[in-house]
Design a protein around this motif. Structure first.
Motif, PDB file in Angstrom:
ATOM      1  N   ASP A  21       0.816  -1.216   0.000  1.00 13.08           N
ATOM      2  CA  ASP A  21       0.000   0.000   0.000  1.00 13.08           C
ATOM      3  C   ASP A  21       0.847   1.263   0.000  1.00 13.08           C
ATOM      4  N   SER A  22       2.068   1.155   0.502  1.00  9.15           N
ATOM      5  CA  SER A  22       2.965   2.307   0.551  1.00  9.15           C
ATOM      6  C   SER A  22       3.932   2.271  -0.630  1.00  9.15           C
ATOM      7  N   ILE A  23       3.931   3.311  -1.434  1.00  7.46           N
ATOM      8  CA  ILE A  23       4.833   3.419  -2.581  1.00  7.46           C
ATOM      9  C   ILE A  23       6.073   4.181  -2.124  1.00  7.46           C
ATOM     10  N   THR A  24       7.218   3.512  -2.141  1.00  6.61           N
ATOM     11  CA  THR A  24       8.454   4.117  -1.663  1.00  6.61           C
ATOM     12  C   THR A  24       9.336   4.521  -2.835  1.00  6.61           C
ATOM     13  N   SER A  25      10.447   5.186  -2.522  1.00  7.51           N
ATOM     14  CA  SER A  25      11.377   5.610  -3.579  1.00  7.51           C
ATOM     15  C   SER A  25      11.986   4.423  -4.308  1.00  7.51           C
ATOM     16  N   ARG A  26      12.007   3.250  -3.654  1.00 12.85           N
ATOM     17  CA  ARG A  26      12.531   2.044  -4.319  1.00 12.85           C
ATOM     18  C   ARG A  26      11.630   1.590  -5.460  1.00 12.85           C
ATOM     19  N   ASP A  27      10.344   1.980  -5.411  1.00 14.70           N
ATOM     20  CA  ASP A  27       9.397   1.570  -6.451  1.00 14.70           C
ATOM     21  C   ASP A  27       9.454   2.467  -7.686  1.00 14.70           C
ATOM     22  N   LEU A  28      10.139   3.589  -7.586  1.00 13.28           N
ATOM     23  CA  LEU A  28      10.187   4.530  -8.699  1.00 13.28           C
ATOM     24  C   LEU A  28      11.026   3.979  -9.846  1.00 13.28           C
ATOM     25  N   PRO A  29      10.753   4.418 -11.066  1.00 11.52           N
ATOM     26  CA  PRO A  29      11.563   4.000 -12.213  1.00 11.52           C
ATOM     27  C   PRO A  29      13.032   4.376 -12.000  1.00 11.52           C
ATOM     28  N   ASP A  30      13.928   3.539 -12.494  1.00 15.21           N
ATOM     29  CA  ASP A  30      15.359   3.774 -12.296  1.00 15.21           C
ATOM     30  C   ASP A  30      15.804   5.119 -12.857  1.00 15.21           C
ATOM     31  N   HIS A  31      15.223   5.518 -14.003  1.00 14.46           N
ATOM     32  CA  HIS A  31      15.680   6.756 -14.614  1.00 14.46           C
ATOM     33  C   HIS A  31      15.329   7.977 -13.769  1.00 14.46           C
ATOM     34  N   MET A  32      14.350   7.841 -12.885  1.00 10.47           N
ATOM     35  CA  MET A  32      14.022   8.948 -11.989  1.00 10.47           C
ATOM     36  C   MET A  32      15.010   9.009 -10.830  1.00 10.47           C
ATOM     37  N   LYS A  33      15.379   7.852 -10.326  1.00  7.51           N
ATOM     38  CA  LYS A  33      16.285   7.822  -9.186  1.00  7.51           C
ATOM     39  C   LYS A  33      17.697   8.245  -9.585  1.00  7.51           C
ATOM     40  N   ASP A  34      18.074   7.979 -10.835  1.00 12.67           N
ATOM     41  CA  ASP A  34      19.443   8.264 -11.272  1.00 12.67           C
ATOM     42  C   ASP A  34      19.575   9.560 -12.048  1.00 12.67           C
ATOM     43  N   LYS A  35      18.471  10.198 -12.348  1.00 10.24           N
ATOM     44  CA  LYS A  35      18.501  11.321 -13.280  1.00 10.24           C
ATOM     45  C   LYS A  35      19.046  12.611 -12.685  1.00 10.24           C
ATOM     46  N   SER A  36      18.971  12.761 -11.372  1.00 12.04           N
ATOM     47  CA  SER A  36      19.332  14.039 -10.754  1.00 12.04           C
ATOM     48  C   SER A  36      20.749  14.473 -11.093  1.00 12.04           C
ATOM     49  N   GLN A  37      21.689  13.519 -11.057  1.00 12.05           N
ATOM     50  CA  GLN A  37      23.075  13.887 -11.324  1.00 12.05           C
ATOM     51  C   GLN A  37      23.253  14.337 -12.765  1.00 12.05           C
ATOM     52  N   VAL A  38      22.628  13.606 -13.696  1.00  9.79           N
ATOM     53  CA  VAL A  38      22.733  13.975 -15.104  1.00  9.79           C
ATOM     54  C   VAL A  38      22.092  15.331 -15.350  1.00  9.79           C
ATOM     55  N   ASP A  39      20.932  15.579 -14.733  1.00  6.80           N
ATOM     56  CA  ASP A  39      20.260  16.865 -14.914  1.00  6.80           C
ATOM     57  C   ASP A  39      21.129  18.013 -14.410  1.00  6.80           C
ATOM     58  N   ALA A  40      21.803  17.781 -13.281  1.00 11.99           N
ATOM     59  CA  ALA A  40      22.647  18.831 -12.729  1.00 11.99           C
ATOM     60  C   ALA A  40      23.783  19.172 -13.681  1.00 11.99           C
ATOM     61  N   VAL A  41      24.352  18.139 -14.291  1.00 12.15           N
ATOM     62  CA  VAL A  41      25.449  18.372 -15.235  1.00 12.15           C
ATOM     63  C   VAL A  41      24.946  19.114 -16.463  1.00 12.15           C
ATOM     64  N   VAL A  42      23.818  18.648 -17.014  1.00  9.28           N
ATOM     65  CA  VAL A  42      23.268  19.280 -18.211  1.00  9.28           C
ATOM     66  C   VAL A  42      22.849  20.721 -17.915  1.00  9.28           C
ATOM     67  N   LEU A  43      22.259  20.947 -16.714  1.00 17.02           N
ATOM     68  CA  LEU A  43      21.843  22.288 -16.347  1.00 17.02           C
ATOM     69  C   LEU A  43      23.044  23.227 -16.260  1.00 17.02           C
ATOM     70  N   ARG A  44      24.122  22.760 -15.680  1.00 11.96           N
ATOM     71  CA  ARG A  44      25.325  23.567 -15.592  1.00 11.96           C
ATOM     72  C   ARG A  44      25.876  23.893 -16.964  1.00 11.96           C
ATOM     73  N   GLN A  45      25.757  22.918 -17.877  1.00 16.31           N
ATOM     74  CA  GLN A  45      26.243  23.141 -19.242  1.00 16.31           C
ATOM     75  C   GLN A  45      25.386  24.199 -19.939  1.00 16.31           C
ATOM     76  N   LYS A  46      24.058  24.163 -19.707  1.00 17.30           N
ATOM     77  CA  LYS A  46      23.166  25.140 -20.344  1.00 17.30           C
ATOM     78  C   LYS A  46      23.392  26.535 -19.784  1.00 17.30           C
ATOM     79  N   GLU A  47      23.555  26.627 -18.467  1.00 21.58           N
ATOM     80  CA  GLU A  47      23.680  27.924 -17.836  1.00 21.58           C
ATOM     81  C   GLU A  47      25.044  28.569 -18.092  1.00 21.58           C
ATOM     82  N   ALA A  48      26.093  27.757 -18.176  1.00 19.13           N
ATOM     83  CA  ALA A  48      27.441  28.296 -18.354  1.00 19.13           C
ATOM     84  C   ALA A  48      28.268  27.337 -19.186  1.00 19.13           C
TER      85      ALA A  48
END
Length: 482
Positions: free
Chosen positions: A393-420
Motif C-alpha cells: 500500500d505504501s509506494i516508496t522511492s525504491r518503487d520509482l523507475p530507475d531513470h528517476m532515481k538516477d537522473k538528478s546527477q545527469v540533470d545537474a550536469v546538463v543544467l550547468r552546461q546550459k547555464e554556463a
C-alpha cells in the motif's frame, strides 16, 4: 549409465518435447500471446504477437515488463495489473507509440493461489476501433436531428494547479472566456493545452453547446476538407445520401478546438481563413453557404512565427487566430503545480482501480523534484503505473523507475552546461564523460528515425543503447510521422 540417470534424461527430453509442442500450439493462435513469470519477466511471445506488434521475440524474452514500459515499448502493462490483483485484467494498450491493442492478461494460479505465470492475449483493434468510432458518429447523426442543439456535453477536465503562473493564466482565461475572441494556446506537449481550452469553453456563454476537438495532425490530408466542411448529397462516390455535416457545423454556437494547428496543410489554412472571415461554410458538392457562429480556440506546441517565416504557415491566418495568446509553461518551470497534480492523480487512479495506496515522503520528494520532461502527460502515466504495479500500500522511492532515481546527477550536469557553457572545464572526469555520452546519444537520436538506426549510427547494438539511455535517464519519443 544407471537407471536413475537414464530416467532423468528421458524426463528432460519429454519436457523439452512438451515445451516444443506447446510453443507450436501457441504459434498457431491468431491472437498475440505474451507470457510473463511471477516477477514480470517475459517468458514467451508467439508469432502472431511478433507480426502484429513488430516486436521480435529476441527483443523482450528475459526482460522485465516494467523495464519495457519505461523504455516505451508499451504505454502500460495488463500483465502487471493482473500480477497485483490476481484477476483477469483487460486494458487498451498502445505499443511502440504506433498502434492500439486490447490486452487481456489472465493469471495462472497454483493450489496456494500464488501466481505461476500471466498469459496476455493481445488483439489488434486499431482499425476496428476506427470503424467503431465512425459507426458511433453515424448512429449519433441518425438519432440526433440537430448535432448543434442536442449534442451531449463532456465533463470538464480537471484543471489542477497551485503556482502563481497558472493562477494568473486561469484568471486571464476566465476573463476572456466571456468574449468570442479567437484564442491561441501554446506550450510543449503534455502541458494541458486541451484542458485549458475546455476550461475556457465551460466558462463561456457557449458552454451549453458543443465543444468539438479536432486533432489536425491525426486527420489524413485527403480527408481534411470532408471532415471539416462536410459534404452534400451525392458529392462523391460513397457519400451518404443525406450528406454529412462537417466539424465546423457541429461546433455551431459552441466551441471549436483546432489542436496542433501548425500541422494544418497550407491549402486548408486558406480555406480556414475564409471560414473565419465569412463566418460561413459551404459543404463539398454544395453551392449554398451555411452561416455559423462558433468560438475558435487553436493550440500548438510549435513556434508559429517561425513557421510563418519559413512559409509553412500563412501570416494572415496567424494574425487572425493570435488575437488572445495564452502560453503554458512546461511543468519544470512551474514546480508549484507538481505536488497537487501528484495528489490528484494518486486519488484518481486509486479510486478508478479500487485501491488504497499512498506515497511515502521519500517517494514524493523525488517526484516533486523530478523535472518531468514529458510534463503532465508523463506525470499521469507514472502515477498510474506506480498505483497498479506496486505490491504494498505504501509506494516508496525504491518503487520509482530507475531513470528517476538516477537522473538528478545527469540533470545537474546538463543544467550547468546550459547555464554556463564555459563551465565544462570545471567538471570532473565522470561528469564530463556522462555529458559527452548523453550529447552523442541525443545527436544520434535526432539524426535517426528509430532506436535501432540510432544504435547503428553509434556503433552499438540496440539493447546496449537502451541500457545506456536508462542509466542516463533519457527517454525516446518517436517522430510524429511514424
Amino acid at each position: 549409465m544407471d537407471t536413475t540417470s537414464s530416467k532423468l534424461i528421458e524426463r528432460i527430453q519429454s519436457l523439452e518435447e512438451m515445451n516444443e509442442q506447446l510453443r507450436t500450439i501457441i504459434n498457431f493462435s491468431s491472437d498475440g500471446l505474451y507470457v510473463v513469470d511471477p516477477q514480470g519477466v517475459t517468458l514467451e511471445v508467439n508469432t502472431a504477437y511478433e507480426e502484429m506488434t513488430g516486436i521480435s521475440r529476441e527483443e523482450v524474452v528475459g526482460k522485465n515488463i516494467r523495464d519495457l514500459v519505461f523504455v516505451e515499448y508499451f504505454d502500460r502493462s495488463a500483465a502487471y495489473m493482473a500480477l497485483q490483483s490476481k484477476k483477469t485484467t483487460t486494458i487498451m494498450q498502445r505499443i511502440k507509440k504506433r498502434k492500439y491493442f486490447v490486452a487481456t492478461a489472465t493469471p495462472v494460479l497454483d493450489d496456494d493461489q500464488k501466481v505461476k505465470m500471466v498469459v496476455t492475449s493481445v488483439r489488434d483493434l486499431t482499425y476496428l476501433n476506427h470503424l467503431q468510432n465512425q459507426i458511433k458518429k453515424a448512429e449519433q447523426k441518425e438519432t440526433t436531428p440537430s448535432p448543434i442543439t442536442s449534442a451531449s456535453q463532456p465533463e470538464e477536465a480537471p484543471f489542477v494547479f497551485n503556482s502563481a503562473e497558472m493562477r494568473s493564466l486561469a484568471e486571464k482565461a476566465k476573463q476572456i472566456a466571456a468574449f468570442p475572441t479567437p484564442v491561441l494556446i501554446t506550450g510543449p506537449s503534455g502541458t494541458g493545452k486541451e484542458v485549458l481550452a475546455s476550461y475556457i469553453h465551460h466558462h463561456s456563454p457557449q458552454n451549453k453547446h458543443s465543444f468539438v476537438k479536432v486533432n489536425c495532425a491525426a486527420i489524413p490530408a485527403e480527408l481534411f476538407e470532408s471532415e471539416l466542411f462536410g459534404y452534400s448529397n451525392g458529392a462523391f462516390t460513397g457519400a451518404k445520401k443525406e450528406g454529412k455535416p462537417g466539424l465546423f457545423e457541429q461546433a455551431n454556437h459552441g466551441t471549436l478546438l483546432l489542436d496542433e494547428i501548425g500541422e494544418l496543410p497550407l491549402p486548408m489554412q486558406a480555406k480556414l481563413l475564409r471560414v473565419l472571415q465569412d463566418q460561413a461554410v459551404t459543404r463539398i458538392g454544395d453551392t449554398k453557404p451555411r452561416q455559423l457562429s462558433f468560438r475558435l480556440i487553436c493550440s500548438t506546441n510549435q513556434d508559429l512565427k517561425t513557421l510563418v517565416h519559413h512559409k509553412q504557415f500563412r501570416e494572415d491566418l496567424w494574425y487572425r487566430i493570435n488575437v488572445i495568446h495564452l502560453p503554458i509553461q512546461p511543468l519544470s518551470k512551474r514546480k508549484g503545480d507538481i505536488a497537487p497534480l501528484i495528489d490528484y492523480y494518486m486519488h484518481h487512479f486509486c479510486q478508478q482501480y479500487g485501491l488504497r495506496k499512498h506515497l511515502s515522503s521519500s517517494a514524493k520528494e523525488v517526484l516533486t523534484h523530478y523535472p518531468w520532461p514529458g510534463n503532465i502527460r508523463e506525470l499521469k502515466n507514472v502515477i498510474e503505473f506506480l498505483v497498479v504495479s506496486t505490491s504494498s500500500d505504501s509506494i516508496t522511492s525504491r518503487d520509482l523507475p530507475d531513470h528517476m532515481k538516477d537522473k538528478s546527477q545527469v540533470d545537474a550536469v546538463v543544467l550547468r552546461q546550459k547555464e554556463a557553457p564555459s563551465a565544462t572545464n570545471n567538471l570532473n572526469l565522470k561528469e564530463a564523460l556522462t555529458l559527452f555520452e548523453s550529447q552523442q546519444i541525443l545527436r544520434a537520436l535526432h539524426a535517426s528515425t528509430s532506436l535501432r538506426s540510432a544504435a547503428k549510427l553509434l556503433g552499438i547494438d540496440h539493447s546496449n543503447l537502451i541500457r545506456r539511455m536508462k542509466r542516463l535517464g533519457m527517454t525516446y519519443r518517436r517522430p510524429k510521422d511514424n
